[in-house]
Design a protein around this motif. Structure first.
Motif, short mmCIF file in Angstrom:
data_model
loop_
_atom_site.label_atom_id
_atom_site.label_comp_id
_atom_site.label_asym_id
_atom_site.label_seq_id
_atom_site.Cartn_x
_atom_site.Cartn_y
_atom_site.Cartn_z
N ASN A 1 -3.20 -2.16 -0.41
CA ASN A 1 -3.96 -1.20 0.39
C ASN A 1 -4.09 -1.68 1.83
N CYS A 2 -2.93 -2.01 2.42
CA CYS A 2 -2.83 -2.31 3.87
C CYS A 2 -3.70 -3.48 4.31
N GLY A 3 -4.04 -4.36 3.37
CA GLY A 3 -4.81 -5.55 3.75
C GLY A 3 -6.32 -5.33 3.72
N ARG A 4 -6.74 -4.13 3.36
CA ARG A 4 -8.20 -3.89 3.34
C ARG A 4 -8.86 -4.74 2.26
N ALA A 5 -10.15 -4.94 2.44
CA ALA A 5 -10.91 -5.68 1.43
C ALA A 5 -10.81 -4.97 0.09
N SER A 6 -10.79 -5.74 -1.00
CA SER A 6 -10.75 -5.14 -2.34
C SER A 6 -12.11 -4.51 -2.64
N ALA A 7 -12.15 -3.76 -3.75
CA ALA A 7 -13.40 -3.06 -4.10
C ALA A 7 -14.54 -4.05 -4.33
N THR A 8 -14.24 -5.21 -4.94
CA THR A 8 -15.32 -6.16 -5.25
C THR A 8 -15.46 -7.23 -4.15
N ASP A 9 -14.38 -7.64 -3.57
CA ASP A 9 -14.33 -8.59 -2.45
C ASP A 9 -15.13 -9.88 -2.69
N ARG A 10 -15.09 -10.37 -3.89
CA ARG A 10 -15.80 -11.63 -4.18
C ARG A 10 -15.13 -12.82 -3.50
N TYR A 11 -13.78 -12.74 -3.43
CA TYR A 11 -13.03 -13.90 -2.92
C TYR A 11 -12.69 -13.77 -1.43
N GLU B 1 -9.70 -12.82 -9.07
CA GLU B 1 -9.16 -13.23 -7.76
C GLU B 1 -7.76 -12.63 -7.54
N TYR B 2 -6.93 -12.70 -8.58
CA TYR B 2 -5.59 -12.11 -8.43
C TYR B 2 -5.70 -10.60 -8.23
N HIS B 3 -6.61 -10.00 -8.99
CA HIS B 3 -6.76 -8.54 -8.89
C HIS B 3 -7.20 -8.16 -7.48
N GLU B 4 -8.10 -8.90 -6.93
CA GLU B 4 -8.57 -8.58 -5.57
C GLU B 4 -7.44 -8.74 -4.55
N ARG B 5 -6.68 -9.83 -4.70
CA ARG B 5 -5.57 -10.03 -3.75
C ARG B 5 -4.53 -8.92 -3.90
N ALA B 6 -4.29 -8.53 -5.15
CA ALA B 6 -3.31 -7.46 -5.40
C ALA B 6 -3.78 -6.16 -4.74
N GLN B 7 -5.08 -5.88 -4.85
CA GLN B 7 -5.60 -4.66 -4.23
C GLN B 7 -5.43 -4.69 -2.72
N SER B 8 -5.77 -5.82 -2.10
CA SER B 8 -5.68 -5.89 -0.64
C SER B 8 -4.23 -5.75 -0.18
N TRP C 1 -4.66 14.19 -2.59
CA TRP C 1 -3.34 13.93 -3.19
C TRP C 1 -2.91 12.46 -3.16
N GLY C 2 -3.36 11.75 -2.18
CA GLY C 2 -2.78 10.43 -1.93
C GLY C 2 -3.49 9.30 -2.65
N GLY C 3 -3.13 8.10 -2.24
CA GLY C 3 -3.74 6.91 -2.84
C GLY C 3 -4.98 6.46 -2.10
N TYR C 4 -5.27 7.12 -0.99
CA TYR C 4 -6.44 6.78 -0.19
C TYR C 4 -7.40 7.95 -0.24
N PRO C 5 -8.72 7.82 -0.38
CA PRO C 5 -9.44 6.55 -0.47
C PRO C 5 -9.03 5.74 -1.70
N PHE C 6 -9.02 4.43 -1.52
CA PHE C 6 -8.44 3.51 -2.51
C PHE C 6 -9.53 2.78 -3.27
N PRO C 7 -9.41 2.62 -4.56
CA PRO C 7 -8.44 3.30 -5.41
C PRO C 7 -8.92 4.73 -5.65
N ASN C 8 -7.97 5.65 -5.64
CA ASN C 8 -8.38 7.05 -5.81
C ASN C 8 -8.68 7.33 -7.29
N GLN C 9 -9.23 8.54 -7.54
CA GLN C 9 -9.84 8.77 -8.86
C GLN C 9 -8.89 8.66 -10.04
N HIS C 10 -7.81 9.45 -10.01
CA HIS C 10 -6.88 9.41 -11.15
C HIS C 10 -6.22 8.04 -11.26
#
Ligand SMILES: Cc1ncc(COP(=O)(O)O)c(C=O)c1O
Length: 409
Positions: free
Chosen positions: A224-234, A214-221, A40-49
């Protein structure tokens, strides 16, 4: 046309207009599916829907990346954070907007700088924006308000000249386009709301779109509680919060997105019909259509009531009478934020307002006359869903406006 309903006559309309939000069996099925999945929730992030929705939504607007978040206010905070807005930075905003545009700036201990609106569009005025830039300005935050876009060409020139970020508040502009580019994709980041009244809704919800990884990765972190973004390039490492969207919200929004183009078409046709009928009416004026706004996304149909041409009869009387004729409408939809009761700002809560200044900024000193005129005298807002019906429904709105004007004295 008979006596006004407000003085005891028969209203033009008793039948309700199209209800909002709109849903169908497909939405029930999607919600049931999420329910049964126990995911139901947003975790695991990003969730499917949430992920699928965010990517389709970004694609529709011509941005590379999309992120679903809990609501539109949060979307703005996330975008500001992703753009690197830091304590003490100044962010230029239009005075005439929802308080939710401004709160996130203060929350990051940055400084909102209110600028007046263009009387033709009710959006951020470009020349005043240029004049408001200081050495501390880091970003422009235009709002595509009601049914118009801010002049993104002029704002981009200012941004380029002073090396500023542009964060578009697109809470009213789902599916809208500027020079063929989707809302939110001309600036560095775009923020959307899916609150109940919006052109797409899940009751609550928000999205951030960008084409910058880079902005997208920072936005994700940050979301999502500061966790690494999905790609974590930056490899951003920052304190984040739980701003995730639930799967229920996202499942609803997938349906809303599917219906958006057809609804936009109906709404646009009916709004054009309405506008053609009221154009030139004594005492009213329409906002200007900028040809560069290649796809209009009208959250509300907004026009001007001109009391000076109507014997000084105040807008509230016009609106009261119109409402009694069966037409939902609003006047004081927004106030200039610096004057709003929802803005009881105590500078002690936001230390940057005092930094390097003899006295803390006092927003009560701000004056934006065009915003004040729009808010307190002039603007009339008609909700988008009343334009989702038939031409006859729209004709009722025209008839009611005409009837009230005819009896305005
Ligand atoms: C212009 C504008 N900005 C920001 C927001 C904030 O969105 P939300 O209500 O989803 O937090 C809204 C919507 O209410 C809005 O109309």
């Amino acid at each position: 046309m008979g006596k006004l309903a407000i003085t005891g006559g028969t209203p033009v309309r008793r039948k309700p207009f199209t209800s909002w939000p709109i849903f169908d069996r497909e939405d029930s099925r999607a919600l049931q599916e999420v329910l049964a999945s126990r995911n139901w929730g947003g975790y695991p992030f990003p969730n499917q829907h949430a992920d699928r929705f965010a990517q389709s939504f970004a694609r529709l607007h011509g941005a590379k990346y999309g992120l679903a978040v809990a609501n539109g206010t949060i979307a703005i905070e996330v975008a500001l954070k992703a753009a690197g807005i830091s304590p003490g930075d100044e962010v230029i905003v239009p005075a005439y907007t929802w308080e939710g545009t401004i709160g996130p700036i203060l929350r990051l201990n940055a400084v909102p700088v209110f600028v007046d609106i263009d009387p033709d569009t009710y959006c951020l005025e470009a020349r005043l924006t240029e004049a408001a830039v200081t050495a501390r300005t880091r970003a422009l935050l235009p709002v595509h308000l009601g049914m118009c876009f801010a002049d993104l060409d002029a704002l981009r020139r200012t941004a380029k000249k002073h090396q500023l970020m542009i964060i578009e508040d697109c809470a009213h502009a789902h599916g809208g386009r500027w020079r063929g580019k989707g809302a939110g994709a001309t600036g560095d980041l775009g923020c959307f709301s899916f609150q109940s009244s919006k052109l797409m809704t899940a009751g609550e919800g928000g999205a951030v779109v960008t084409s910058n990884l880079e902005y997208h990765e920072r936005a994700q972190s940050y979301t999502n509680c500061g966790r690494a973004s999905a790609t974590d390039r930056y490899r951003n490492r920052l304190i984040g919060f739980n701003y995730r969207m639930t799967e229920f919200q996202a499942a609803l929004l997938e349906g809303q997105l599917r219906r958006l183009p057809e609804q936009a078409k109906t709404r646009q046709e009916n709004m054009e019909l309405f506008e053609n009928r009221i154009r030139g009416a004594h005492g009213l004026a329409t906002l200007k259509h900028d040809r560069r706004n290649t796809q209009v996304a009208a959250y509300q149909y907004v026009f001007k009531y001109l009391p000076d041409q109507l014997g000084g009869v105040p807008r509230s009387a016009f609106l009261g009478a119109l409402e009694m004729e069966g037409i939902p409408c609003d006047g004081l939809f927004y106030e200039p934020v610096y004057k709003s009761a929802l803005f009881p700002l105590d500078p002690r809560d936001f230390p940057a307002l005092s930094w390097a200044r003899e006295q803390a900024i006092d927003f009560r000193d701000v004056r934006c006359p065009v915003s004040e005129r729009a808010a307190y005298q002039e603007a009339v807002w008609l909700p988008h869903h009343i334009f989702l019906g038939t031409q006859r429904d729209t004709q009722d709105i025209v008839t009611a406006v005409g009837k009230v004007l005819e009896h305005i004295e």
